[in-house]
Scaffold this motif. Structure first.
Motif, PDB file in Angstrom:
ATOM      1  N   GLN A  66       0.860  -1.179   0.000  1.00  0.00           N
ATOM      2  CA  GLN A  66       0.000   0.000   0.000  1.00  0.00           C
ATOM      3  C   GLN A  66       0.899   1.232   0.000  1.00  0.00           C
ATOM      4  OE1 GLN A  66      -3.406  -0.279   0.092  1.00  0.00           O
ATOM      5  NE2 GLN A  66      -3.695   1.903  -0.026  1.00  0.00           N
ATOM      6  N   ILE A  67       0.667   2.168  -0.937  1.00  0.00           N
ATOM      7  CA  ILE A  67       1.431   3.413  -0.961  1.00  0.00           C
ATOM      8  C   ILE A  67       0.907   4.294   0.159  1.00  0.00           C
ATOM      9  CG2 ILE A  67       1.994   5.499  -2.261  1.00  0.00           C
ATOM     10  CD1 ILE A  67       1.543   3.840  -4.835  1.00  0.00           C
ATOM     11  N   ARG A  68       1.828   4.790   0.969  1.00  0.00           N
ATOM     12  CA  ARG A  68       1.467   5.669   2.083  1.00  0.00           C
ATOM     13  C   ARG A  68       2.060   7.039   1.828  1.00  0.00           C
ATOM     14  NH1 ARG A  68       3.416   3.789   7.291  1.00  0.00           N
ATOM     15  NH2 ARG A  68       1.809   5.139   8.091  1.00  0.00           N
ATOM     16  N   ALA A  69       1.216   8.001   1.558  1.00  0.00           N
ATOM     17  CA  ALA A  69       1.687   9.368   1.369  1.00  0.00           C
ATOM     18  C   ALA A  69       1.997   9.969   2.736  1.00  0.00           C
ATOM     19  CB  ALA A  69       0.633  10.196   0.650  1.00  0.00           C
ATOM     20  N   VAL A  70       3.118  10.631   2.828  1.00  0.00           N
ATOM     21  CA  VAL A  70       3.516  11.292   4.066  1.00  0.00           C
ATOM     22  C   VAL A  70       2.989  12.722   4.022  1.00  0.00           C
ATOM     23  CG1 VAL A  70       5.483  12.023   5.454  1.00  0.00           C
ATOM     24  CG2 VAL A  70       5.571   9.856   4.220  1.00  0.00           C
ATOM     25  N   PRO A  71       2.266  13.151   5.058  1.00  0.00           N
ATOM     26  CA  PRO A  71       1.736  14.510   5.038  1.00  0.00           C
ATOM     27  C   PRO A  71       2.865  15.545   4.979  1.00  0.00           C
ATOM     28  CG  PRO A  71       0.867  13.269   6.912  1.00  0.00           C
ATOM     29  CD  PRO A  71       1.913  12.425   6.270  1.00  0.00           C
ATOM     30  N   ILE A  72       2.686  16.539   4.126  1.00  0.00           N
ATOM     31  CA  ILE A  72       3.656  17.620   3.994  1.00  0.00           C
ATOM     32  C   ILE A  72       3.165  18.772   4.861  1.00  0.00           C
ATOM     33  CG2 ILE A  72       4.828  19.177   2.380  1.00  0.00           C
ATOM     34  CD1 ILE A  72       5.283  16.171   1.811  1.00  0.00           C
ATOM     35  N   PRO A  73       3.978  19.227   5.810  1.00  0.00           N
ATOM     36  CA  PRO A  73       3.549  20.368   6.641  1.00  0.00           C
ATOM     37  C   PRO A  73       3.219  21.578   5.767  1.00  0.00           C
ATOM     38  CG  PRO A  73       5.538  19.363   7.533  1.00  0.00           C
ATOM     39  CD  PRO A  73       5.298  18.732   6.181  1.00  0.00           C
ATOM     40  N   SER A  74       2.163  22.282   6.123  1.00  0.00           N
ATOM     41  CA  SER A  74       1.714  23.404   5.291  1.00  0.00           C
ATOM     42  C   SER A  74       2.794  24.479   5.160  1.00  0.00           C
ATOM     43  CB  SER A  74       0.420  24.006   5.837  1.00  0.00           C
ATOM     44  OG  SER A  74       0.620  24.513   7.134  1.00  0.00           O
ATOM     45  N   ALA A  75       3.593  24.692   6.207  1.00  0.00           N
ATOM     46  CA  ALA A  75       4.665  25.698   6.126  1.00  0.00           C
ATOM     47  C   ALA A  75       5.692  25.304   5.059  1.00  0.00           C
ATOM     48  CB  ALA A  75       5.343  25.868   7.478  1.00  0.00           C
ATOM     49  N   LEU A  76       6.023  24.018   4.995  1.00  0.00           N
ATOM     50  CA  LEU A  76       6.966  23.544   3.975  1.00  0.00           C
ATOM     51  C   LEU A  76       6.353  23.666   2.589  1.00  0.00           C
ATOM     52  CD1 LEU A  76       9.566  22.215   3.011  1.00  0.00           C
ATOM     53  CD2 LEU A  76       8.565  19.995   3.592  1.00  0.00           C
ATOM     54  N   ARG A  77       5.093  23.267   2.444  1.00  0.00           N
ATOM     55  CA  ARG A  77       4.410  23.375   1.158  1.00  0.00           C
ATOM     56  C   ARG A  77       4.403  24.826   0.675  1.00  0.00           C
ATOM     57  NH1 ARG A  77       0.108  20.951   2.286  1.00  0.00           N
ATOM     58  NH2 ARG A  77       0.340  19.068   1.066  1.00  0.00           N
ATOM     59  N   GLN A  78       4.038  25.753   1.563  1.00  0.00           N
ATOM     60  CA  GLN A  78       3.980  27.164   1.204  1.00  0.00           C
ATOM     61  C   GLN A  78       5.352  27.704   0.817  1.00  0.00           C
ATOM     62  OE1 GLN A  78       2.155  28.985   4.615  1.00  0.00           O
ATOM     63  NE2 GLN A  78       0.129  28.179   4.117  1.00  0.00           N
ATOM     64  N   GLN A  79       6.389  27.300   1.536  1.00  0.00           N
ATOM     65  CA  GLN A  79       7.735  27.788   1.241  1.00  0.00           C
ATOM     66  C   GLN A  79       8.225  27.266  -0.103  1.00  0.00           C
ATOM     67  OE1 GLN A  79       9.425  30.090   3.282  1.00  0.00           O
ATOM     68  NE2 GLN A  79      10.524  30.276   1.352  1.00  0.00           N
ATOM     69  N   LEU A  80       7.984  25.997  -0.362  1.00  0.00           N
ATOM     70  CA  LEU A  80       8.375  25.437  -1.657  1.00  0.00           C
ATOM     71  C   LEU A  80       7.675  26.163  -2.804  1.00  0.00           C
ATOM     72  CD1 LEU A  80       8.437  21.624  -0.847  1.00  0.00           C
ATOM     73  CD2 LEU A  80      10.400  23.045  -1.444  1.00  0.00           C
ATOM     74  N   LEU A  81       6.390  26.411  -2.647  1.00  0.00           N
ATOM     75  CA  LEU A  81       5.641  27.113  -3.681  1.00  0.00           C
ATOM     76  C   LEU A  81       6.148  28.552  -3.833  1.00  0.00           C
ATOM     77  CD1 LEU A  81       2.050  25.774  -2.939  1.00  0.00           C
ATOM     78  CD2 LEU A  81       3.532  25.173  -4.872  1.00  0.00           C
ATOM     79  N   ALA A  82       6.420  29.222  -2.714  1.00  0.00           N
ATOM     80  CA  ALA A  82       6.923  30.604  -2.756  1.00  0.00           C
ATOM     81  C   ALA A  82       8.288  30.679  -3.430  1.00  0.00           C
ATOM     82  CB  ALA A  82       7.001  31.181  -1.340  1.00  0.00           C
ATOM     83  N   ASP A  83       9.101  29.641  -3.263  1.00  0.00           N
ATOM     84  CA  ASP A  83      10.442  29.612  -3.855  1.00  0.00           C
ATOM     85  C   ASP A  83      10.438  29.076  -5.284  1.00  0.00           C
ATOM     86  OD1 ASP A  83      11.430  30.600  -1.472  1.00  0.00           O
ATOM     87  OD2 ASP A  83      12.151  28.651  -0.750  1.00  0.00           O
ATOM     88  N   GLY A  84       9.254  28.788  -5.812  1.00  0.00           N
ATOM     89  CA  GLY A  84       9.169  28.249  -7.166  1.00  0.00           C
ATOM     90  C   GLY A  84       9.622  26.799  -7.265  1.00  0.00           C
ATOM     91  N   LEU A  85       9.560  26.081  -6.167  1.00  0.00           N
ATOM     92  CA  LEU A  85      10.020  24.702  -6.117  1.00  0.00           C
ATOM     93  C   LEU A  85       8.861  23.725  -5.904  1.00  0.00           C
ATOM     94  CD1 LEU A  85      13.168  25.312  -3.878  1.00  0.00           C
ATOM     95  CD2 LEU A  85      13.094  25.048  -6.367  1.00  0.00           C
ATOM     96  N   GLY A  86       7.694  24.086  -6.389  1.00  0.00           N
ATOM     97  CA  GLY A  86       6.512  23.260  -6.209  1.00  0.00           C
ATOM     98  C   GLY A  86       6.638  21.866  -6.800  1.00  0.00           C
ATOM     99  N   TYR A  87       7.523  21.698  -7.782  1.00  0.00           N
ATOM    100  CA  TYR A  87       7.701  20.376  -8.395  1.00  0.00           C
ATOM    101  C   TYR A  87       8.228  19.363  -7.382  1.00  0.00           C
ATOM    102  CZ  TYR A  87      12.436  22.275  -8.924  1.00  0.00           C
ATOM    103  OH  TYR A  87      13.651  22.868  -8.685  1.00  0.00           O
ATOM    104  N   TYR A  88       8.863  19.818  -6.317  1.00  0.00           N
ATOM    105  CA  TYR A  88       9.321  18.883  -5.286  1.00  0.00           C
ATOM    106  C   TYR A  88       8.145  18.224  -4.568  1.00  0.00           C
ATOM    107  CZ  TYR A  88      14.240  20.108  -5.648  1.00  0.00           C
ATOM    108  OH  TYR A  88      15.521  20.272  -6.101  1.00  0.00           O
ATOM    109  N   LEU A  89       7.011  18.892  -4.554  1.00  0.00           N
ATOM    110  CA  LEU A  89       5.837  18.306  -3.908  1.00  0.00           C
ATOM    111  C   LEU A  89       5.419  17.009  -4.576  1.00  0.00           C
ATOM    112  CD1 LEU A  89       3.797  21.557  -3.222  1.00  0.00           C
ATOM    113  CD2 LEU A  89       5.022  20.153  -1.553  1.00  0.00           C
ATOM    114  N   SER A  90       5.541  16.944  -5.909  1.00  0.00           N
ATOM    115  CA  SER A  90       5.181  15.694  -6.585  1.00  0.00           C
ATOM    116  C   SER A  90       6.188  14.588  -6.253  1.00  0.00           C
ATOM    117  CB  SER A  90       5.077  15.889  -8.096  1.00  0.00           C
ATOM    118  OG  SER A  90       6.326  16.226  -8.647  1.00  0.00           O
TER     119      SER A  90
END
Length: 95
Positions: A66-90
């Protein structure tokens, strides 16, 4: 594996794993040059790392995971998106 998550299919079968590793063998000449024992050892160790990291969980029947997705903290998600690094989320299986 990402295709399975996007399709809401979180079950990974032995056939899925074979297909994944065969694709790597077909697309990379270095992997294609490996001996069969090296290939099997790398595939086995990769699976072991994913299980030990908590990204895959063994299920029944044996050999399925079973694939288990690990929750990404919202602060990390927001920072990655702000830095233009949203592709790391995938890469973190956050789809």
């Amino acid at each position: 594996m990402l295709d399975k998550i996007k399709g809401c299919d979180r079950l990974v079968t032995p056939a899925d794993l074979r297909t994944f590793f065969e694709t790597k063998r077909d697309s990379c000449s270095a992997v294609a040059a490996w001996s069969e024992s090296t290939y099997k050892k790398v595939a086995s160790n990769t699976l072991l790392v994913l299980v030990n990291a908590g990204l895959l969980q063994p299920t029944s029947p044996k050999g399925n995971y079973q694939i288990r997705a690990v929750p990404i903290p919202s602060a990390l998600r927001q920072q990655l998106l702000a830095d233009g690094l949203g592709y790391y989320l995938s890469l973190m299986l956050d789809v």
